[in-house]
Design a protein around this motif. Structure first.
Motif, PDB file in Angstrom:
ATOM      1  N   ARG A 208      41.009  31.372  35.884  1.00 58.57           N
ATOM      2  CA  ARG A 208      39.982  31.849  34.955  1.00 58.57           C
ATOM      3  C   ARG A 208      39.671  33.328  35.196  1.00 58.57           C
ATOM      4  O   ARG A 208      39.517  34.102  34.253  1.00 58.57           O
ATOM      5  CB  ARG A 208      38.690  31.036  35.110  1.00 58.57           C
ATOM      6  N   LEU A 209      39.607  33.733  36.468  1.00 53.44           N
ATOM      7  CA  LEU A 209      39.332  35.136  36.775  1.00 53.44           C
ATOM      8  C   LEU A 209      40.468  36.045  36.323  1.00 53.44           C
ATOM      9  O   LEU A 209      40.232  37.155  35.818  1.00 53.44           O
ATOM     10  CB  LEU A 209      39.084  35.307  38.273  1.00 53.44           C
ATOM     11  N   VAL A 210      41.692  35.579  36.503  1.00 53.75           N
ATOM     12  CA  VAL A 210      42.845  36.375  36.062  1.00 53.75           C
ATOM     13  C   VAL A 210      42.811  36.552  34.556  1.00 53.75           C
ATOM     14  O   VAL A 210      43.034  37.660  34.042  1.00 53.75           O
ATOM     15  CB  VAL A 210      44.161  35.711  36.518  1.00 53.75           C
ATOM     16  N   LYS A 211      42.497  35.484  33.833  1.00 51.34           N
ATOM     17  CA  LYS A 211      42.422  35.594  32.373  1.00 51.34           C
ATOM     18  C   LYS A 211      41.283  36.504  31.945  1.00 51.34           C
ATOM     19  O   LYS A 211      41.422  37.286  31.012  1.00 51.34           O
ATOM     20  CB  LYS A 211      42.255  34.211  31.747  1.00 51.34           C
ATOM     21  N   ALA A 212      40.153  36.419  32.646  1.00 49.88           N
ATOM     22  CA  ALA A 212      38.990  37.222  32.264  1.00 49.88           C
ATOM     23  C   ALA A 212      39.218  38.706  32.532  1.00 49.88           C
ATOM     24  O   ALA A 212      38.775  39.564  31.754  1.00 49.88           O
ATOM     25  CB  ALA A 212      37.752  36.734  33.017  1.00 49.88           C
ATOM     26  N   TYR A 213      39.884  39.048  33.603  1.00 45.94           N
ATOM     27  CA  TYR A 213      40.048  40.444  33.984  1.00 45.94           C
ATOM     28  C   TYR A 213      41.485  40.943  33.814  1.00 45.94           C
ATOM     29  O   TYR A 213      41.857  41.972  34.379  1.00 45.94           O
ATOM     30  CB  TYR A 213      39.604  40.656  35.443  1.00 45.94           C
ATOM     31  N   ASN A 214      42.286  40.248  33.026  1.00 47.11           N
ATOM     32  CA  ASN A 214      43.682  40.628  32.849  1.00 47.11           C
ATOM     33  C   ASN A 214      43.824  41.991  32.185  1.00 47.11           C
ATOM     34  O   ASN A 214      44.713  42.766  32.534  1.00 47.11           O
ATOM     35  CB  ASN A 214      44.433  39.556  32.038  1.00 47.11           C
ATOM     36  N   GLU A 215      42.946  42.298  31.246  1.00 46.26           N
ATOM     37  CA  GLU A 215      43.019  43.584  30.547  1.00 46.26           C
ATOM     38  C   GLU A 215      42.771  44.743  31.508  1.00 46.26           C
ATOM     39  O   GLU A 215      43.437  45.770  31.439  1.00 46.26           O
ATOM     40  CB  GLU A 215      41.989  43.621  29.408  1.00 46.26           C
ATOM     41  N   GLU A 216      41.814  44.575  32.437  1.00 46.23           N
ATOM     42  CA  GLU A 216      41.461  45.653  33.351  1.00 46.23           C
ATOM     43  C   GLU A 216      42.466  45.773  34.499  1.00 46.23           C
ATOM     44  O   GLU A 216      42.868  46.869  34.864  1.00 46.23           O
ATOM     45  CB  GLU A 216      40.073  45.409  33.947  1.00 46.23           C
ATOM     46  N   LEU A 217      42.854  44.654  35.058  1.00 47.92           N
ATOM     47  CA  LEU A 217      43.694  44.675  36.257  1.00 47.92           C
ATOM     48  C   LEU A 217      45.187  44.710  35.961  1.00 47.92           C
ATOM     49  O   LEU A 217      45.967  45.206  36.762  1.00 47.92           O
ATOM     50  CB  LEU A 217      43.378  43.459  37.131  1.00 47.92           C
ATOM     51  N   LYS A 218      45.595  44.147  34.838  1.00 46.33           N
ATOM     52  CA  LYS A 218      47.008  44.065  34.445  1.00 46.33           C
ATOM     53  C   LYS A 218      47.843  43.462  35.583  1.00 46.33           C
ATOM     54  O   LYS A 218      48.820  44.040  36.049  1.00 46.33           O
ATOM     55  CB  LYS A 218      47.537  45.434  34.051  1.00 46.33           C
ATOM     56  N   LEU A 219      47.415  42.290  36.046  1.00 46.05           N
ATOM     57  CA  LEU A 219      48.097  41.605  37.138  1.00 46.05           C
ATOM     58  C   LEU A 219      49.382  40.956  36.651  1.00 46.05           C
ATOM     59  O   LEU A 219      49.470  40.511  35.509  1.00 46.05           O
ATOM     60  CB  LEU A 219      47.176  40.534  37.740  1.00 46.05           C
ATOM     61  N   GLN A 220      50.361  40.912  37.516  1.00 35.84           N
ATOM     62  CA  GLN A 220      51.621  40.237  37.227  1.00 35.84           C
ATOM     63  C   GLN A 220      51.967  39.358  38.411  1.00 35.84           C
ATOM     64  O   GLN A 220      51.638  39.691  39.557  1.00 35.84           O
ATOM     65  CB  GLN A 220      52.737  41.251  36.995  1.00 35.84           C
ATOM     66  N   PRO A 221      52.660  38.256  38.172  1.00 33.05           N
ATOM     67  CA  PRO A 221      53.029  37.397  39.307  1.00 33.05           C
ATOM     68  C   PRO A 221      54.021  38.096  40.235  1.00 33.05           C
ATOM     69  O   PRO A 221      54.850  38.892  39.791  1.00 33.05           O
ATOM     70  CB  PRO A 221      53.680  36.171  38.660  1.00 33.05           C
ATOM     71  N   THR A 222      53.923  37.807  41.504  1.00 33.91           N
ATOM     72  CA  THR A 222      54.839  38.370  42.491  1.00 33.91           C
ATOM     73  C   THR A 222      56.149  37.594  42.454  1.00 33.91           C
ATOM     74  O   THR A 222      56.153  36.376  42.533  1.00 33.91           O
ATOM     75  CB  THR A 222      54.235  38.274  43.903  1.00 33.91           C
ATOM     76  N   GLU A 223      57.235  38.319  42.336  1.00 28.86           N
ATOM     77  CA  GLU A 223      58.540  37.653  42.314  1.00 28.86           C
ATOM     78  C   GLU A 223      59.006  37.407  43.737  1.00 28.86           C
ATOM     79  O   GLU A 223      58.645  38.119  44.668  1.00 28.86           O
ATOM     80  CB  GLU A 223      59.534  38.529  41.556  1.00 28.86           C
ATOM     81  N   SER A 224      59.834  36.405  43.901  1.00 30.78           N
ATOM     82  CA  SER A 224      60.293  36.037  45.242  1.00 30.78           C
ATOM     83  C   SER A 224      61.173  37.117  45.866  1.00 30.78           C
ATOM     84  O   SER A 224      61.290  37.200  47.082  1.00 30.78           O
ATOM     85  CB  SER A 224      61.046  34.712  45.199  1.00 30.78           C
ATOM     86  N   THR A 225      61.767  37.965  45.053  1.00 28.66           N
ATOM     87  CA  THR A 225      62.604  39.041  45.594  1.00 28.66           C
ATOM     88  C   THR A 225      61.773  40.211  46.096  1.00 28.66           C
ATOM     89  O   THR A 225      62.294  41.112  46.731  1.00 28.66           O
ATOM     90  CB  THR A 225      63.578  39.547  44.515  1.00 28.66           C
ATOM     91  N   ALA A 226      60.476  40.216  45.804  1.00 29.14           N
ATOM     92  CA  ALA A 226      59.614  41.325  46.206  1.00 29.14           C
ATOM     93  C   ALA A 226      58.997  41.114  47.583  1.00 29.14           C
ATOM     94  O   ALA A 226      58.223  41.938  48.026  1.00 29.14           O
ATOM     95  CB  ALA A 226      58.506  41.518  45.175  1.00 29.14           C
TER      96      ALA A 226
END
Length: 166
Positions: A66-84
């Motif tokens: 819910r927090l990711v959806k609420a603040y997605n515009e501000e934070l622009k979070l992306q999932p971490t890939e396993s290669t990272a």
């Protein structure tokens, strides 16, 4: 009348009573201190349990989503890939873990460095541009620790970030 022996016995009994009282008083103080410490320990354990429960509530996946959806515009979070993700052995050494050079190696290196700086100074003076600072910088340069190579080749342009597994 009282004999001298009786007076000595009365004095000894009074002294033992005083010693017994002080020992009992010290023991009671220690018992109170133990009870106080036990109460502090119980309070700390209760605080730890409360913090663990709070952490469990704060880190619930539904809440985080819910927090990711609420603040997605501000934070622009992306999932971490396993290669990272990187392994601990791939990180460079700490400055405190870098091996200290042997004294004999340092003397030999210093002799070689002075010879190399003398040669470079001669070459530089032959060219007409003395560069003694560059020779000194190369003489003082120390090897930089390099992380262990990975099993497969990766692009050098990509920067790997992520958490470290221990």
């Amino acid at each position: 009348m009282l004999k001298t022996f009786d007076l000595v016995l009365i004095g000894v009994m009074t002294a033992t009573a005083a010693v017994t009282y002080t020992i009992k008083h010290r023991a009671e103080l220690k018992v109170e201190e133990v009870h106080r410490l036990e109460a502090e320990i119980k309070l700390e354990k209760d605080t730890i349990d409360l913090l663990k429960a709070d952490w469990a509530l704060q880190s619930q996946p539904n809440r985080l989503e819910r927090l990711v959806k609420a603040y997605n515009e501000e934070l622009k979070l992306q999932p971490t890939e396993s290669t990272a993700l990187v392994h601990a052995k791939e990180l460079p050494m700490l400055k405190s873990e870098v091996p200290v050079p042997d004294v004999t190696e340092a003397k030999v290196s210093a002799k070689g460095a002075t010879e190399a700086s003398a040669k470079s100074a001669t070459v530089a003076s032959a060219k007409g541009a003395p560069d003694t600072k560059g020779a000194q910088a190369t003489a003082k340069a120390q090897p930089i620790p390099v992380p262990a190579p990975r099993g497969e080749a990766e692009d050098a342009d990509q920067i790997e970030t992520g958490s470290v597994e221990e």
